[in-house]
Design a protein around this motif. Sequence first.
Motif, PDB file in Angstrom:
ATOM      1  N   GLN A 198       0.819  -1.209   0.000  1.00 49.03           N
ATOM      2  CA  GLN A 198       0.000   0.000   0.000  1.00 49.03           C
ATOM      3  C   GLN A 198       0.856   1.264   0.000  1.00 49.03           C
ATOM      4  O   GLN A 198       0.334   2.365  -0.121  1.00 49.03           O
ATOM      5  N   ALA A 199       2.167   1.115   0.150  1.00 46.97           N
ATOM      6  CA  ALA A 199       3.074   2.268   0.190  1.00 46.97           C
ATOM      7  C   ALA A 199       3.979   2.226  -1.034  1.00 46.97           C
ATOM      8  O   ALA A 199       4.686   1.239  -1.258  1.00 46.97           O
ATOM      9  N   GLN A 200       3.949   3.289  -1.828  1.00 42.86           N
ATOM     10  CA  GLN A 200       4.735   3.342  -3.057  1.00 42.86           C
ATOM     11  C   GLN A 200       5.870   4.357  -2.910  1.00 42.86           C
ATOM     12  O   GLN A 200       5.739   5.377  -2.253  1.00 42.86           O
ATOM     13  N   GLY A 201       6.996   4.047  -3.569  1.00 49.15           N
ATOM     14  CA  GLY A 201       8.104   4.984  -3.610  1.00 49.15           C
ATOM     15  C   GLY A 201       8.881   5.108  -2.323  1.00 49.15           C
ATOM     16  O   GLY A 201       9.597   6.092  -2.137  1.00 49.15           O
ATOM     17  N   LEU A 202       8.753   4.145  -1.431  1.00 48.81           N
ATOM     18  CA  LEU A 202       9.469   4.173  -0.161  1.00 48.81           C
ATOM     19  C   LEU A 202      10.444   3.005  -0.079  1.00 48.81           C
ATOM     20  O   LEU A 202      10.266   1.976  -0.745  1.00 48.81           O
ATOM     21  N   HIS A 203      11.477   3.144   0.751  1.00 44.70           N
ATOM     22  CA  HIS A 203      12.390   2.037   1.026  1.00 44.70           C
ATOM     23  C   HIS A 203      11.740   1.181   2.103  1.00 44.70           C
ATOM     24  O   HIS A 203      11.497   1.631   3.216  1.00 44.70           O
ATOM     25  N   LEU A 204      11.436  -0.078   1.776  1.00 40.08           N
ATOM     26  CA  LEU A 204      10.695  -0.954   2.684  1.00 40.08           C
ATOM     27  C   LEU A 204      11.553  -2.126   3.145  1.00 40.08           C
ATOM     28  O   LEU A 204      12.218  -2.774   2.341  1.00 40.08           O
ATOM     29  N   THR A 205      11.503  -2.387   4.442  1.00 36.09           N
ATOM     30  CA  THR A 205      12.149  -3.559   5.023  1.00 36.09           C
ATOM     31  C   THR A 205      11.061  -4.446   5.609  1.00 36.09           C
ATOM     32  O   THR A 205      10.400  -4.068   6.584  1.00 36.09           O
ATOM     33  N   PRO A 206      10.800  -5.636   5.021  1.00 35.88           N
ATOM     34  CA  PRO A 206       9.746  -6.521   5.543  1.00 35.88           C
ATOM     35  C   PRO A 206       9.989  -6.896   7.001  1.00 35.88           C
ATOM     36  O   PRO A 206      11.119  -7.143   7.415  1.00 35.88           O
ATOM     37  N   LEU A 207       8.906  -6.925   7.780  1.00 39.22           N
ATOM     38  CA  LEU A 207       8.999  -7.270   9.199  1.00 39.22           C
ATOM     39  C   LEU A 207       8.272  -8.572   9.508  1.00 39.22           C
ATOM     40  O   LEU A 207       8.897  -9.610   9.661  1.00 39.22           O
ATOM     41  N   VAL A 208       6.946  -8.529   9.615  1.00 42.21           N
ATOM     42  CA  VAL A 208       6.165  -9.707   9.986  1.00 42.21           C
ATOM     43  C   VAL A 208       4.823  -9.681   9.280  1.00 42.21           C
ATOM     44  O   VAL A 208       4.359  -8.649   8.795  1.00 42.21           O
ATOM     45  N   TYR A 209       4.186 -10.846   9.208  1.00 43.88           N
ATOM     46  CA  TYR A 209       2.780 -10.941   8.828  1.00 43.88           C
ATOM     47  C   TYR A 209       1.948 -10.872  10.115  1.00 43.88           C
ATOM     48  O   TYR A 209       2.243 -11.561  11.081  1.00 43.88           O
ATOM     49  N   ASP A 210       0.916 -10.059  10.094  1.00 37.96           N
ATOM     50  CA  ASP A 210       0.012  -9.948  11.233  1.00 37.96           C
ATOM     51  C   ASP A 210      -1.363 -10.440  10.780  1.00 37.96           C
ATOM     52  O   ASP A 210      -2.036  -9.777   9.986  1.00 37.96           O
ATOM     53  N   GLU A 211      -1.760 -11.604  11.272  1.00 42.05           N
ATOM     54  CA  GLU A 211      -2.995 -12.245  10.809  1.00 42.05           C
ATOM     55  C   GLU A 211      -4.234 -11.569  11.397  1.00 42.05           C
ATOM     56  O   GLU A 211      -4.264 -11.211  12.575  1.00 42.05           O
ATOM     57  N   LEU A 247      19.159   5.427  11.140  1.00 41.88           N
ATOM     58  CA  LEU A 247      18.054   4.616  10.621  1.00 41.88           C
ATOM     59  C   LEU A 247      18.503   3.185  10.348  1.00 41.88           C
ATOM     60  O   LEU A 247      17.752   2.232  10.583  1.00 41.88           O
ATOM     61  N   ARG A 248      19.711   3.030   9.851  1.00 42.56           N
ATOM     62  CA  ARG A 248      20.212   1.684   9.595  1.00 42.56           C
ATOM     63  C   ARG A 248      20.360   0.897  10.892  1.00 42.56           C
ATOM     64  O   ARG A 248      20.010  -0.287  10.972  1.00 42.56           O
ATOM     65  N   ALA A 249      20.857   1.564  11.952  1.00 45.08           N
ATOM     66  CA  ALA A 249      21.018   0.888  13.239  1.00 45.08           C
ATOM     67  C   ALA A 249      19.662   0.485  13.814  1.00 45.08           C
ATOM     68  O   ALA A 249      19.517  -0.621  14.362  1.00 45.08           O
ATOM     69  N   PHE A 250      18.658   1.366  13.684  1.00 40.16           N
ATOM     70  CA  PHE A 250      17.324   1.026  14.184  1.00 40.16           C
ATOM     71  C   PHE A 250      16.732  -0.138  13.408  1.00 40.16           C
ATOM     72  O   PHE A 250      16.153  -1.065  13.994  1.00 40.16           O
ATOM     73  N   THR A 251      16.870  -0.125  12.093  1.00 34.75           N
ATOM     74  CA  THR A 251      16.327  -1.208  11.267  1.00 34.75           C
ATOM     75  C   THR A 251      16.953  -2.541  11.650  1.00 34.75           C
ATOM     76  O   THR A 251      16.250  -3.549  11.823  1.00 34.75           O
ATOM     77  N   GLU A 252      18.268  -2.573  11.796  1.00 29.68           N
ATOM     78  CA  GLU A 252      18.955  -3.814  12.154  1.00 29.68           C
ATOM     79  C   GLU A 252      18.543  -4.279  13.543  1.00 29.68           C
ATOM     80  O   GLU A 252      18.327  -5.485  13.769  1.00 29.68           O
ATOM     81  N   THR A 253      18.415  -3.350  14.474  1.00 30.41           N
ATOM     82  CA  THR A 253      18.006  -3.707  15.833  1.00 30.41           C
ATOM     83  C   THR A 253      16.592  -4.273  15.849  1.00 30.41           C
ATOM     84  O   THR A 253      16.312  -5.265  16.532  1.00 30.41           O
ATOM     85  N   LEU A 254      15.684  -3.661  15.098  1.00 22.78           N
ATOM     86  CA  LEU A 254      14.313  -4.139  15.047  1.00 22.78           C
ATOM     87  C   LEU A 254      14.241  -5.541  14.452  1.00 22.78           C
ATOM     88  O   LEU A 254      13.540  -6.422  14.985  1.00 22.78           O
ATOM     89  N   LEU A 255      14.960  -5.786  13.376  1.00 24.44           N
ATOM     90  CA  LEU A 255      14.955  -7.112  12.759  1.00 24.44           C
ATOM     91  C   LEU A 255      15.516  -8.165  13.713  1.00 24.44           C
ATOM     92  O   LEU A 255      14.970  -9.269  13.828  1.00 24.44           O
ATOM     93  N   GLN A 256      16.596  -7.829  14.404  1.00 24.72           N
ATOM     94  CA  GLN A 256      17.189  -8.784  15.346  1.00 24.72           C
ATOM     95  C   GLN A 256      16.245  -9.072  16.504  1.00 24.72           C
ATOM     96  O   GLN A 256      16.116 -10.217  16.950  1.00 24.72           O
ATOM     97  N   THR A 257      15.565  -8.042  16.990  1.00 26.78           N
ATOM     98  CA  THR A 257      14.630  -8.217  18.096  1.00 26.78           C
ATOM     99  C   THR A 257      13.456  -9.097  17.688  1.00 26.78           C
ATOM    100  O   THR A 257      13.056 -10.002  18.428  1.00 26.78           O
ATOM    101  N   LEU A 258      12.906  -8.851  16.506  1.00 28.48           N
ATOM    102  CA  LEU A 258      11.785  -9.660  16.025  1.00 28.48           C
ATOM    103  C   LEU A 258      12.203 -11.102  15.802  1.00 28.48           C
ATOM    104  O   LEU A 258      11.471 -12.028  16.143  1.00 28.48           O
ATOM    105  N   ALA A 259      13.384 -11.304  15.235  1.00 29.17           N
ATOM    106  CA  ALA A 259      13.860 -12.667  14.993  1.00 29.17           C
ATOM    107  C   ALA A 259      14.009 -13.426  16.301  1.00 29.17           C
ATOM    108  O   ALA A 259      13.649 -14.599  16.406  1.00 29.17           O
ATOM    109  N   GLY A 260      14.518 -12.759  17.342  1.00 32.87           N
ATOM    110  CA  GLY A 260      14.673 -13.409  18.641  1.00 32.87           C
ATOM    111  C   GLY A 260      13.347 -13.758  19.263  1.00 32.87           C
ATOM    112  O   GLY A 260      13.188 -14.830  19.859  1.00 32.87           O
ATOM    113  N   ARG A 261      12.341 -12.889  19.128  1.00 30.35           N
ATOM    114  CA  ARG A 261      11.025 -13.153  19.717  1.00 30.35           C
ATOM    115  C   ARG A 261      10.323 -14.294  19.000  1.00 30.35           C
ATOM    116  O   ARG A 261       9.748 -15.184  19.622  1.00 30.35           O
TER     117      ARG A 261
END
Length: 317
Positions: free
Chosen positions: A160-173, A285-299
Amino acid sequence: MSRDPAPPTPTLSQLRALIAVAQAGGFGEAAAELGVSQSSLSEAVSRLEAMTGRALLRRTPAGTVTTPAGERALTHARAAVQAAGDVLLAAQDTGGLSGTLRVAAYRSVATHLLPPALATLRRAHPGVRTVLLDGDTEETDAELALRTGRADAAVVVQGQAQGLHLTPLVYDEYLFVAPAARGDHPATLEELSGQTLLLPPGRDQCHRLVRHYLERQGVSLAGLTENPQDSVILSMVAHGLGVTILPRLALHPLPGGLVTLPLPGGLSRPLALAALPWRAHLPLLRAFTETLLQTLAGRISGGHAAPAPEVWPPALY
């Protein structure tokens, strides 16, 4: 040999004045927020208007708004002010980050996904200040906050977001929610058609996604009722006043008296972290993105800080 004089160039303070007044809806309100005099803001905007040769702001009974020329100028003013700040951010390295990180997200995402990552980021970089912005309303829509410079990053629905840099996170059912007395037999399309359906307001991203799903399935929306508060919706459902469809993240912790079930055919929202393409690789922003991905992967892999498995998104992309 004479040279043509250079055209006048706006100062950052003049651009900040235009942004502040447009965002606050008035000179007095903007002056109070910035802690400056109203006359200084008025003078800065007047000089900017003199340079452009056009009115940029217009006073109305509802407040001060941008003219068409002002709206066009505002887009570039925000980009210029942001770019000036990015000069300092770009010069940093990951060894010692500082500055303010503003993240816009839906309330359920801000509650369950972001705080652990932000806490980890703060421990690694004490000089970073973090701000969470509500991205659920029309006025504070997460994507709009990102595009207008009010947010540095935003959690959005991919696709739904165009023209942005997107980093996939999770599927929320998304789940069908009904009174517990209904039992846990599978939900059907006929059941969805014959109920009072309680959803967030039509401007809400959740409402739009669910509505599209129901229309695609041929489900009647005659019984649709809107309410802005998830907690109110769930309480109404628990008291037999209807049913709802909400994402798992919005259902944690699940109040008593309710049952949750998969939707026929399934529905989920693929959440992604969005940033403006030219800012995505700033060290902060790069540090936050990496931290968020690592946190989600651990959870998701079973970290003890995660919510119960039945209310957590099932997997990374």
